[in-house]
Design a protein around this motif. Structure first.
Motif, short mmCIF file in Angstrom:
data_model
loop_
_atom_site.label_atom_id
_atom_site.label_comp_id
_atom_site.label_asym_id
_atom_site.label_seq_id
_atom_site.Cartn_x
_atom_site.Cartn_y
_atom_site.Cartn_z
N LEU A 73 0.83 -1.20 0.00
CA LEU A 73 0.00 0.00 0.00
C LEU A 73 0.87 1.25 0.00
N ALA A 74 1.95 1.22 0.83
CA ALA A 74 2.82 2.40 0.93
C ALA A 74 4.12 2.05 1.63
N LYS A 75 5.13 2.92 1.43
CA LYS A 75 6.39 2.87 2.17
C LYS A 75 6.56 4.22 2.83
N ILE A 76 6.98 4.20 4.10
CA ILE A 76 7.17 5.44 4.85
C ILE A 76 8.62 5.54 5.27
N HIS A 77 9.22 6.70 5.03
CA HIS A 77 10.59 6.92 5.48
C HIS A 77 10.78 8.40 5.76
N ARG A 78 11.82 8.68 6.55
CA ARG A 78 12.13 10.06 6.90
C ARG A 78 12.54 10.80 5.63
N LYS A 79 11.95 11.95 5.41
CA LYS A 79 12.27 12.74 4.23
C LYS A 79 13.54 13.54 4.46
N SER A 96 1.79 7.99 -6.17
CA SER A 96 1.62 9.30 -5.55
C SER A 96 2.30 9.33 -4.19
N GLU A 97 2.40 10.51 -3.61
CA GLU A 97 3.09 10.69 -2.34
C GLU A 97 2.24 11.48 -1.36
N LEU A 98 2.42 11.16 -0.08
CA LEU A 98 1.88 11.97 1.00
C LEU A 98 3.06 12.56 1.74
N ASP A 99 2.87 13.76 2.27
CA ASP A 99 3.91 14.42 3.06
C ASP A 99 3.42 14.50 4.50
N VAL A 100 4.27 14.07 5.43
CA VAL A 100 3.96 14.14 6.86
C VAL A 100 4.97 15.09 7.47
N SER A 101 4.48 16.17 8.07
CA SER A 101 5.40 17.13 8.66
C SER A 101 4.81 17.77 9.90
N GLY A 102 5.70 18.17 10.78
CA GLY A 102 5.30 18.81 12.02
C GLY A 102 6.16 18.33 13.16
N LYS A 103 5.68 18.49 14.35
CA LYS A 103 6.39 18.08 15.55
C LYS A 103 5.84 16.71 15.98
N ILE A 104 6.43 15.67 15.43
CA ILE A 104 5.92 14.31 15.63
C ILE A 104 5.91 13.95 17.12
N MET A 105 7.01 14.22 17.81
CA MET A 105 7.12 13.86 19.23
C MET A 105 6.11 14.61 20.09
N ASP A 106 5.69 15.79 19.65
CA ASP A 106 4.69 16.57 20.38
C ASP A 106 3.27 16.24 19.94
N ARG A 107 3.14 15.32 18.98
CA ARG A 107 1.84 14.93 18.42
C ARG A 107 1.13 16.14 17.82
N GLU A 108 1.90 16.92 17.06
CA GLU A 108 1.37 18.08 16.35
C GLU A 108 1.92 18.02 14.93
N PHE A 109 1.23 17.30 14.05
CA PHE A 109 1.70 17.17 12.68
C PHE A 109 0.54 16.98 11.72
N ALA A 110 0.85 17.09 10.44
CA ALA A 110 -0.18 17.01 9.42
C ALA A 110 0.22 16.01 8.35
#
Length: 164
Positions: A73-79, A96-110
């Motif tokens: 379905l997908a592969k996830i890696h640090r950009k 296609s690609e999804l972008d995950v960004s934000g403060k992961i450790m603070d649980r504030e990301f999109a």
């Protein structure tokens, strides 16, 4: 759709429910212990596996794979890393690609697709301690995929923090 996740370090063998904003169980995250690689299964109420989340073996950088019905379905890696934000890329099987960004450790990301917000992961709108929310903002988005992405990037970030 708003989902609530009890915040804890995601260890292998840990199982926990993800609930909707009314406290109804929606997904079970089943951590599979005694495996050579980190593995989680996102299940529905009937126990059907919706998405399997696995650590990719023999990868140059930390990578997790998502599978649905035994198919990739997908592969996830640090950009890349910056001082203020964490970035992950989700390469979907359709190219296609999804972008995950934000403060992961603070649980504030999109999670975004082509610059458009699909899901907002946050503690901002919650009054329950040690809980974060996954708000899926597009009606046509795949909730199981977006929850699996959130689980995977949090797990990868926690694991990286433990190793450093």
């Amino acid at each position: 759709m708003k989902l609530l996740v009890r915040d804890r370090i995601l260890g292998i063998g840990d199982d926990y429910w993800i609930e909707d904003e009314h406290g109804r169980k929606v997904f079970l995250v089943d951590g599979k212990a005694m495996r050579l690689r980190d593995t989680f299964e996102l299940k529905d109420l009937d126990g059907t596996v919706l998405v399997r989340i696995r650590q990719k073996m023999l990868a140059l950088r930390e990578t997790m794979t998502l599978e649905r019905d035994g198919e990739p379905l997908a592969k996830i890696h640090r950009k890349f890393l910056s001082l203020l934000r964490n970035h992950f890329r989700v390469d979907l099987a359709d190219g296609s690609e999804l972008d995950v960004s934000g403060k992961i450790m603070d649980r504030e990301f999109a999670v975004e697709y082509d610059g458009e917000l699909l899901a907002d992961i946050s503690r901002r709108w919650l009054h329950v301690r040690d809980t974060y929310g996954v708000e899926i903002v597009r009606d046509d988005a795949d909730p199981a995929l977006l929850v699996a992405v959130a689980v995977a990037v949090i797990h990868m970030s926690e694991k990286e923090r433990e190793e450093h």
